[in-house]
Design a protein around this motif. Structure first.
Motif, mmCIF file in Angstrom:
data_model
loop_
_atom_site.group_PDB
_atom_site.id
_atom_site.type_symbol
_atom_site.label_atom_id
_atom_site.label_comp_id
_atom_site.label_asym_id
_atom_site.label_seq_id
_atom_site.Cartn_x
_atom_site.Cartn_y
_atom_site.Cartn_z
ATOM 1 N N SER A 92 0.876 -1.174 0.000
ATOM 2 C CA SER A 92 0.000 0.000 0.000
ATOM 3 C C SER A 92 0.908 1.218 0.000
ATOM 4 O O SER A 92 1.752 1.344 0.890
ATOM 5 C CB SER A 92 -0.871 0.039 1.255
ATOM 6 N N ASP A 108 -7.895 0.196 7.232
ATOM 7 C CA ASP A 108 -7.925 -1.006 8.065
ATOM 8 C C ASP A 108 -7.896 -2.222 7.150
ATOM 9 O O ASP A 108 -8.510 -2.221 6.082
ATOM 10 C CB ASP A 108 -9.193 -1.065 8.928
ATOM 11 N N TYR A 109 -7.180 -3.253 7.576
ATOM 12 C CA TYR A 109 -7.051 -4.500 6.823
ATOM 13 C C TYR A 109 -7.436 -5.649 7.748
ATOM 14 O O TYR A 109 -6.968 -5.713 8.882
ATOM 15 C CB TYR A 109 -5.606 -4.733 6.389
ATOM 16 N N MET A 162 -8.610 -10.968 2.328
ATOM 17 C CA MET A 162 -8.129 -9.718 2.910
ATOM 18 C C MET A 162 -9.179 -8.654 2.619
ATOM 19 O O MET A 162 -9.451 -8.359 1.450
ATOM 20 C CB MET A 162 -6.792 -9.307 2.295
ATOM 21 N N GLU A 163 -9.800 -8.120 3.668
ATOM 22 C CA GLU A 163 -10.741 -7.015 3.512
ATOM 23 C C GLU A 163 -9.962 -5.723 3.713
ATOM 24 O O GLU A 163 -9.198 -5.597 4.668
ATOM 25 C CB GLU A 163 -11.851 -7.107 4.546
ATOM 26 N N ILE A 164 -10.148 -4.774 2.806
ATOM 27 C CA ILE A 164 -9.432 -3.500 2.869
ATOM 28 C C ILE A 164 -10.463 -2.385 3.007
ATOM 29 O O ILE A 164 -11.292 -2.194 2.123
ATOM 30 C CB ILE A 164 -8.582 -3.282 1.602
#
Length: 188
Positions: A92, A108-109, A162-164
């Protein structure tokens, strides 16, 4: 108008999901979904020179100088995968090393799934990318005339998600892209 677009972008990313099935590799395709609809597929950037993820970030002069990855832009928040010699990593990067680049980003990840694993491998400015609890990462960046960002990895396990969540972007940022290993960005 600009603020409205940023809010829309943040809402889109709140539900952005990156998922994998099978063991990580450069040839593997990773799916990006929004509300259970596939909006794109990406591959990891290749690693012909055998760099670690940290070496690929190439942190110097208070900025990222990625050896393999998208061309950094002042106005675009960049996300991409890289297959380092030490595993698959999520990059990132925000901003650009120029006199006019400044802003903040809050991201947030959340990492989950079968055998999912990952740690903060690099924080561009120590302490701005943290892991306050297992498989939950927080990026709280503020930059001026440089980049900010970090690396999470190695991402392992056979099935992971993976939620971003991009909570806030300010300053020169007005776009978000997840770039595939072939150099083609998927605008978010």
């Amino acid at each position: 108008m600009k603020r409205r677009w940023m809010i829309l972008s943040m809402l889109l990313l709140t539900f952005l999901v990156l998922s994998a099935q099978g063991l990580p590799s450069c040839e593997q395709t990773y799916t990006i979904r929004y509300n259970d609809v596939t909006i794109g597929k990406v591959t990891a950037y290749d690693n012909p020179d055998g760099w670690t993820c940290q070496q690929n970030y190439s942190y110097s002069s208070a900025s990222a100088h990625p050896k393999e990855g998208p061309t950094l832009q002042d106005s675009v928040a960049q996300f991409w995968l890289f297959q380092g010699s030490n595993g698959l990593c999520l990059f990132s990067v925000f901003g650009l090393e120029v006199n006019s680049s400044q802003g903040t980003a809050k991201v947030d990840y959340r990492l989950s799934g079968n055998g999912a694993n990952g740690k903060v491998m690099l924080s561009d400015d120590n302490g701005e990318l943290t892991e306050p609890s297992t498989d939950f990462f927080k990026g709280r960046w503020a930059w001026g005339d440089n980049t900010d960002g970090g690396v999470i990895g190695p991402l392992s396990g056979s099935d992971w998600v993976m939620e971003i969540d991009v909570i806030e972007m300010t300053g020169s940022l007005n776009a978000i892209a997840f770039t595939s290993g072939n150099g083609i960005p998927i605008p978010i």
